[in-house]
Write a protein that holds these residues in place. Structure first.
Motif, PDB file in Angstrom:
ATOM      1  N   GLU A 228       1.035  -1.010   0.000  1.00  0.00           N
ATOM      2  CA  GLU A 228      -0.016   0.003   0.072  1.00  0.00           C
ATOM      3  C   GLU A 228       1.030   1.392  -0.066  1.00  0.00           C
ATOM      4  O   GLU A 228       0.632   2.174  -0.786  1.00  0.00           O
ATOM      5  CB  GLU A 228      -0.671  -0.204   1.267  1.00  0.00           C
ATOM      6  N   MET A 229       1.741   1.146   0.754  1.00  0.00           N
ATOM      7  CA  MET A 229       2.841   2.424   0.718  1.00  0.00           C
ATOM      8  C   MET A 229       3.704   2.541  -0.290  1.00  0.00           C
ATOM      9  O   MET A 229       3.811   3.783  -0.750  1.00  0.00           O
ATOM     10  CB  MET A 229       3.729   2.237   2.207  1.00  0.00           C
ATOM     11  N   LEU A 230       4.072   1.456  -1.082  1.00  0.00           N
ATOM     12  CA  LEU A 230       4.749   1.623  -2.226  1.00  0.00           C
ATOM     13  C   LEU A 230       4.018   2.284  -3.296  1.00  0.00           C
ATOM     14  O   LEU A 230       4.511   2.901  -4.178  1.00  0.00           O
ATOM     15  CB  LEU A 230       5.304   0.174  -2.525  1.00  0.00           C
ATOM     16  N   CYS A 231       2.783   1.867  -3.382  1.00  0.00           N
ATOM     17  CA  CYS A 231       1.789   2.219  -4.289  1.00  0.00           C
ATOM     18  C   CYS A 231       1.598   3.784  -4.094  1.00  0.00           C
ATOM     19  O   CYS A 231       1.613   4.628  -5.168  1.00  0.00           O
ATOM     20  CB  CYS A 231       0.444   1.449  -4.446  1.00  0.00           C
ATOM     21  N   LYS A 232       1.558   4.137  -2.966  1.00  0.00           N
ATOM     22  CA  LYS A 232       1.456   5.725  -2.601  1.00  0.00           C
ATOM     23  C   LYS A 232       2.833   6.459  -2.946  1.00  0.00           C
ATOM     24  O   LYS A 232       2.704   7.540  -3.831  1.00  0.00           O
ATOM     25  CB  LYS A 232       0.965   6.102  -1.253  1.00  0.00           C
ATOM     26  N   ALA A 233       3.716   5.691  -2.658  1.00  0.00           N
ATOM     27  CA  ALA A 233       5.302   6.465  -3.077  1.00  0.00           C
ATOM     28  C   ALA A 233       5.209   6.657  -4.679  1.00  0.00           C
ATOM     29  O   ALA A 233       5.771   7.556  -5.324  1.00  0.00           O
ATOM     30  CB  ALA A 233       6.331   5.466  -2.603  1.00  0.00           C
ATOM     31  N   ARG A 234       4.761   5.558  -5.407  1.00  0.00           N
ATOM     32  CA  ARG A 234       4.835   5.632  -6.823  1.00  0.00           C
ATOM     33  C   ARG A 234       4.249   6.732  -7.631  1.00  0.00           C
ATOM     34  O   ARG A 234       4.807   7.108  -8.560  1.00  0.00           O
ATOM     35  CB  ARG A 234       4.010   4.225  -7.347  1.00  0.00           C
ATOM     36  N   ASP A 235       3.105   7.376  -6.990  1.00  0.00           N
ATOM     37  CA  ASP A 235       2.473   8.488  -7.395  1.00  0.00           C
ATOM     38  C   ASP A 235       3.583   9.694  -7.491  1.00  0.00           C
ATOM     39  O   ASP A 235       3.269  10.824  -8.126  1.00  0.00           O
ATOM     40  CB  ASP A 235       1.402   9.009  -6.592  1.00  0.00           C
ATOM     41  N   TYR A 236       4.710   9.412  -6.620  1.00  0.00           N
ATOM     42  CA  TYR A 236       5.703  10.632  -6.355  1.00  0.00           C
ATOM     43  C   TYR A 236       6.866  10.428  -7.136  1.00  0.00           C
ATOM     44  O   TYR A 236       8.017  10.889  -6.848  1.00  0.00           O
ATOM     45  CB  TYR A 236       5.738  11.065  -5.031  1.00  0.00           C
ATOM     46  N   ALA A 237       7.013   9.252  -7.783  1.00  0.00           N
ATOM     47  CA  ALA A 237       8.269   8.982  -8.384  1.00  0.00           C
ATOM     48  C   ALA A 237       8.828  10.066  -9.148  1.00  0.00           C
ATOM     49  O   ALA A 237       8.200  10.794  -9.970  1.00  0.00           O
ATOM     50  CB  ALA A 237       8.023   7.691  -9.126  1.00  0.00           C
ATOM     51  N   GLU A 238      10.167  10.084  -9.263  1.00  0.00           N
ATOM     52  CA  GLU A 238      10.783  11.213  -9.884  1.00  0.00           C
ATOM     53  C   GLU A 238      11.035  10.908 -11.589  1.00  0.00           C
ATOM     54  O   GLU A 238      11.119  11.615 -12.107  1.00  0.00           O
ATOM     55  CB  GLU A 238      12.393  11.074  -9.475  1.00  0.00           C
ATOM     56  N   ASN A 239      10.913   9.577 -11.973  1.00  0.00           N
ATOM     57  CA  ASN A 239      10.779   9.305 -13.426  1.00  0.00           C
ATOM     58  C   ASN A 239      10.155   7.997 -13.587  1.00  0.00           C
ATOM     59  O   ASN A 239       9.718   6.971 -12.624  1.00  0.00           O
ATOM     60  CB  ASN A 239      12.414   8.971 -13.714  1.00  0.00           C
ATOM     61  N   ASP A 240      10.094   7.565 -14.950  1.00  0.00           N
ATOM     62  CA  ASP A 240       9.413   6.219 -15.185  1.00  0.00           C
ATOM     63  C   ASP A 240       9.845   5.075 -14.969  1.00  0.00           C
ATOM     64  O   ASP A 240       9.297   4.073 -14.604  1.00  0.00           O
ATOM     65  CB  ASP A 240       9.293   6.302 -16.756  1.00  0.00           C
ATOM     66  N   ARG A 241      11.457   5.037 -14.688  1.00  0.00           N
ATOM     67  CA  ARG A 241      12.083   4.030 -14.537  1.00  0.00           C
ATOM     68  C   ARG A 241      11.748   3.707 -12.812  1.00  0.00           C
ATOM     69  O   ARG A 241      11.779   2.279 -12.629  1.00  0.00           O
ATOM     70  CB  ARG A 241      13.753   4.290 -14.648  1.00  0.00           C
ATOM     71  N   GLN A 242      11.782   4.577 -12.145  1.00  0.00           N
ATOM     72  CA  GLN A 242      11.485   4.258 -10.540  1.00  0.00           C
ATOM     73  C   GLN A 242      10.236   3.766 -10.396  1.00  0.00           C
ATOM     74  O   GLN A 242       9.979   2.752  -9.780  1.00  0.00           O
ATOM     75  CB  GLN A 242      11.524   5.783  -9.984  1.00  0.00           C
ATOM     76  N   LYS A 243       9.125   4.279 -11.270  1.00  0.00           N
ATOM     77  CA  LYS A 243       7.927   3.650 -11.256  1.00  0.00           C
ATOM     78  C   LYS A 243       7.899   2.172 -11.664  1.00  0.00           C
ATOM     79  O   LYS A 243       7.219   1.414 -11.004  1.00  0.00           O
ATOM     80  CB  LYS A 243       6.953   4.564 -12.288  1.00  0.00           C
ATOM     81  N   ALA A 244       8.739   1.849 -12.770  1.00  0.00           N
ATOM     82  CA  ALA A 244       8.684   0.597 -13.144  1.00  0.00           C
ATOM     83  C   ALA A 244       9.317  -0.304 -11.940  1.00  0.00           C
ATOM     84  O   ALA A 244       8.645  -1.357 -11.704  1.00  0.00           O
ATOM     85  CB  ALA A 244       9.529   0.337 -14.445  1.00  0.00           C
ATOM     86  N   VAL A 245      10.325   0.195 -11.100  1.00  0.00           N
ATOM     87  CA  VAL A 245      10.873  -0.644 -10.435  1.00  0.00           C
ATOM     88  C   VAL A 245       9.931  -0.792  -9.130  1.00  0.00           C
ATOM     89  O   VAL A 245       9.878  -2.152  -8.580  1.00  0.00           O
ATOM     90  CB  VAL A 245      12.062   0.256  -9.515  1.00  0.00           C
ATOM     91  N   ILE A 246       9.360   0.116  -8.724  1.00  0.00           N
ATOM     92  CA  ILE A 246       8.080   0.079  -7.606  1.00  0.00           C
ATOM     93  C   ILE A 246       6.869  -0.948  -8.272  1.00  0.00           C
ATOM     94  O   ILE A 246       6.754  -1.872  -7.480  1.00  0.00           O
ATOM     95  CB  ILE A 246       7.369   1.362  -7.297  1.00  0.00           C
ATOM     96  N   ASP A 247       6.407  -0.693  -9.321  1.00  0.00           N
ATOM     97  CA  ASP A 247       5.563  -1.676  -9.928  1.00  0.00           C
ATOM     98  C   ASP A 247       6.194  -3.157  -9.843  1.00  0.00           C
ATOM     99  O   ASP A 247       5.254  -4.068  -9.546  1.00  0.00           O
ATOM    100  CB  ASP A 247       5.060  -1.178 -11.395  1.00  0.00           C
ATOM    101  N   LYS A 248       7.222  -3.456 -10.167  1.00  0.00           N
ATOM    102  CA  LYS A 248       7.851  -4.799 -10.371  1.00  0.00           C
ATOM    103  C   LYS A 248       7.816  -5.325  -8.857  1.00  0.00           C
ATOM    104  O   LYS A 248       7.602  -6.418  -8.552  1.00  0.00           O
ATOM    105  CB  LYS A 248       9.159  -4.812 -11.076  1.00  0.00           C
ATOM    106  N   LEU A 249       8.246  -4.458  -7.884  1.00  0.00           N
ATOM    107  CA  LEU A 249       8.373  -5.042  -6.579  1.00  0.00           C
ATOM    108  C   LEU A 249       7.183  -5.419  -5.995  1.00  0.00           C
ATOM    109  O   LEU A 249       7.000  -6.503  -5.268  1.00  0.00           O
ATOM    110  CB  LEU A 249       9.012  -3.831  -5.809  1.00  0.00           C
ATOM    111  N   VAL A 250       6.068  -4.436  -6.144  1.00  0.00           N
ATOM    112  CA  VAL A 250       4.534  -4.947  -5.797  1.00  0.00           C
ATOM    113  C   VAL A 250       4.160  -6.261  -6.403  1.00  0.00           C
ATOM    114  O   VAL A 250       3.656  -7.171  -5.735  1.00  0.00           O
ATOM    115  CB  VAL A 250       3.739  -3.876  -6.096  1.00  0.00           C
TER     116      VAL A 250
END
Ligand code: ZN
Length: 645
Positions: A228-250
């Motif tokens: 849940e917290m990772l998904c909230k963090a994803r909204d504030y990611a600095e770039n698309d790669r960071q988003k992809a990292v978080i998505d994959k971890l979830v």
């Protein structure tokens, strides 16, 4: 000074640069930090199957105790709880041995009996007395769970280790056979980290199976909060790669699929552009005697702008430094590119990195991913800084520095010079110079790493006294460098010996390098530096700082020549003559003086506290960070706020 108990000292670390982050970045840090804290209970259960119930019971006693504060049993109980908190369980975090309680079994049973049942972690139909009796055996019987991780050769490592990665009764040969079979079926070139994210258990029919740590699985409630917290963090990611990292971890947390974990690790190692970074998950395997199952850890870091700027100022001028160095022109690089190191600061530590933490990161652990995609290797500057601060109050300088004048100079300049010397070493020293054509890079063999460290250190020592650094704004004046010369020589000639057992010699390459440089200088430049004796104690005495610079330049030129020419004989001579042997009497004296300071051998950290700041309409307008919380307050708050299992 913060909390000191048993063999532990707690420190605080500050997060430099947090205030300068954008609100978006602060929110990213905030939610990643929450994700790093939500996994705490996982580690407690991994370390011992009684860990969570025991912690909850001890904390209930701690919160509701109504007896005398001076009572000896109570004081011993508080000490025990502090140690258990620090170790995330009943075994010492480093030795893995079970703590000996200083309070009585009677005290424990009586205090549990006084508590209201609703305050205790009772199973259904379990009485307070049942719970107390079960936990008392774990706490007080030295034969029950004596060691968390047993590595002794010849014993069944699973039956004799009390960590909770394998169900009770599973033997080492059974587990090894189970994983040998999985391994045989796996891709030999790119094997997944088998066993990493599960507890090995036994079905009713006797067969073994993995109970996987994932959403809907074992530890699901904790993992769902992390996601849940990772998904909230994803909204504030600095770039698309960071988003992809978080998505994959979830995705990995949801499925538990180890292939997905590898995909995540690759995305993570290749994301290097963000100023905020993190790790979160099942990472290190030291807690499993078979080295398969990973303890849970989480942490968040941000780039240290000031230190990164400093490193950049040096690497931008790399060619100037190369051209002006005292080494022979044949051994210099014609085109020289400095390394632009990324320096980071921890912003939150969680799981197996809390309170005791590593001060560097080198991940991922998968060998084939490291070979094909590289790894992230960084040092965590603010934790190192906290250690340095603690060292100041330790009495080391009072005991080992020769006089007040020198101590004052160290007080003014030692920190800044130490950081700068490290930067010179890392960003320029290792990358400078070249081999002559045809010289084998491994020609110095066993002496190679000591000579290489000496080369980088000498480059730093030579240049830290150069006016160029004042000109670049990296040092405040042309005397500051003296503090580095004094502390370097004091360490290399005297104080680094405290880390070596009496009767042993210097083994480690960095330590050999420091001894080599300092003792070569002592032998060859007696007008510059001496060891003097006062009241039976030995001290470093520097008579001529400028001459020391000349000495370091001369040795740098020689060490570079040895490396460039692959001159094995000269390397051997330098290391054997100056880098290894210890004077037994001096060694004994230094160790004795050090022991009298009575310093805590283990240190750990209290986290800062991050909070969302809202305006009257309830919108988030900032994230605050504070450093006031005490060790006890933090532990109790974590147990309340991140209680999942
Ligand atoms: Zn180095």
């Amino acid at each position: 000074m913060t909390d000191r108990f048993a063999d532990i000292q707690l420190l605080r670390y500050e997060v430099p640069g947090f205030a300068a982050l954008t609100l978006r970045q602060k929110l990213l840090v905030y939610y990643l930090a929450e994700a790093a804290l939500w996994g705490r209970d996982i580690l407690w259960d991994q370390n011992c199957r009684h860990g969570l119930r025991l912690r909850k019971t001890l904390e209930a006693i701690f919160r509701h105790y109504a007896g005398q504060q001076e009572q000896q049993d109570w004081q011993a109980f508080v000490l025990y709880l502090k140690r258990v908190w620090f170790a995330n369980g009943i075994h010492h975090h480093y030795s893995y041995l079970k703590f000996e309680p200083g309070f009585s079994r009677d005290f424990f049973l009586t205090e549990v009996s006084k508590l209201d049942a609703s305050l205790l972690p009772l199973h259904q139909d379990e009485t307070k007395e049942d719970l107390a009796a079960e936990l008392a055996e774990v706490i007080f019987n030295p034969d029950v769970m004596p060691k968390r991780v047993n590595q002794a050769n010849g014993e069944d490592l699973l039956l004799t280790s009390s960590c909770n990665y394998y169900a009770e009764g599973i033997t080492q040969p059974e587990a090894e056979a189970f994983y040998a079979k999985l391994k045989a079926d796996a891709d030999p070139l790119r094997p997944p980290m088998l066993g990493l994210n599960s507890r090995l258990e036994r079905k009713a029919d006797g067969c073994l199976y993995e109970n996987v740590w994932r959403s809907q699985g074992l530890y699901g409630p904790a993992i769902d909060h992390i996601c849940e917290m990772l998904c909230k963090a994803r909204d504030y990611a600095e770039n698309d790669r960071q988003k992809a990292v978080i998505d994959k971890l979830v995705e990995f947390y949801q499925t538990g699929n180890l292939r997905t974990f590898d995909e995540y690790a690759i995305l993570w190692v290749e994301e290097t552009r963000g100023e905020v970074d993190f790790t979160n998950g099942f990472t290190e395997v030291y807690g499993d005697p078979l080295g398969l199952k990973a303890s849970w850890e989480g942490y968040v870091n941000i780039i240290d702008q000031e230190a990164t700027h400093r490193a950049k100022a040096l690497s931008d001028n790399a060619q100037w430094f190369e051209n002006h160095s005292p080494v022979d022109a044949r051994f210099k690089k014609k085109t020289c590119k400095g390394v632009s190191a990324k320096v980071i600061s921890a912003a939150m530590l969680g799981g197996d990195l809390y309170p005791s933490s590593a001060i560097g990161i080198n991940l991922p652990n998968s060998n084939w991913i490291r070979a094909e995609h590289g790894s992230k290797s960084v040092t965590i500057a603010n934790l190192t800084r906290a250690y340095n601060e603690a060292a100041k109050g330790s009495g080391m300088r009072e005991e080992f520095v020769i006089d007040n004048e020198t101590r004052e100079m160290l007080g003014l300049y030692a920190d800044i010079c130490d950081d700068l010397h490290t930067d010179l070493h890392e960003c320029l020293g290792h990358g400078s110079g070249q081999l002559l054509p045809g010289v084998d890079a491994d020609a110095l063999r066993a002496y190679g790493s000591t000579l290489e460290e000496a080369r980088a250190d000498l480059f730093g020592l030579y240049y830290i006294a150069d006016p160029k650094l004042v000109e670049l704004g990296l040092l405040p004046n042309d005397e500051a460098y003296r503090s580095q010369y004094y502390s370097y020589l004091m360490n290399g000639l005297l104080t680094q010996m405290v880390r070596i057992e009496e009767g042993c010699q210097i083994e480690e390459a960095h330590m050999r390098n420091r001894a080599l440089i300092c003792r070569w200088t002592l032998a060859n430049y007696p007008e510059a530096v001496r060891i003097v004796q006062r009241d039976g104690k030995h001290y470093v005495c520097i008579d001529n700082y400028q001459m020391l610079r000349q000495a370091f330049g001369e040795l740098l030129a020689e060490v570079q020549r040895i490396k460039s020419e692959g001159d094995y004989e000269s390397a051997r001579h330098l290391v054997e003559e100056y880098g290894i042997k210890l004077d037994a009497r001096l060694h004994h004296e230094i160790r004795q003086r050090y022991e009298r300071l009575d310093l805590a051998p283990y240190k750990g950290f209290i986290n800062p506290r991050c909070k969302l700041v809202r305006n009257e309409e309830g919108n988030i307008i900032d994230v605050s960070i504070s450093y006031e919380e005490t060790y006890e307050e933090q532990m109790l708050r974590y147990s309340t706020d991140y209680n999942t299992l």
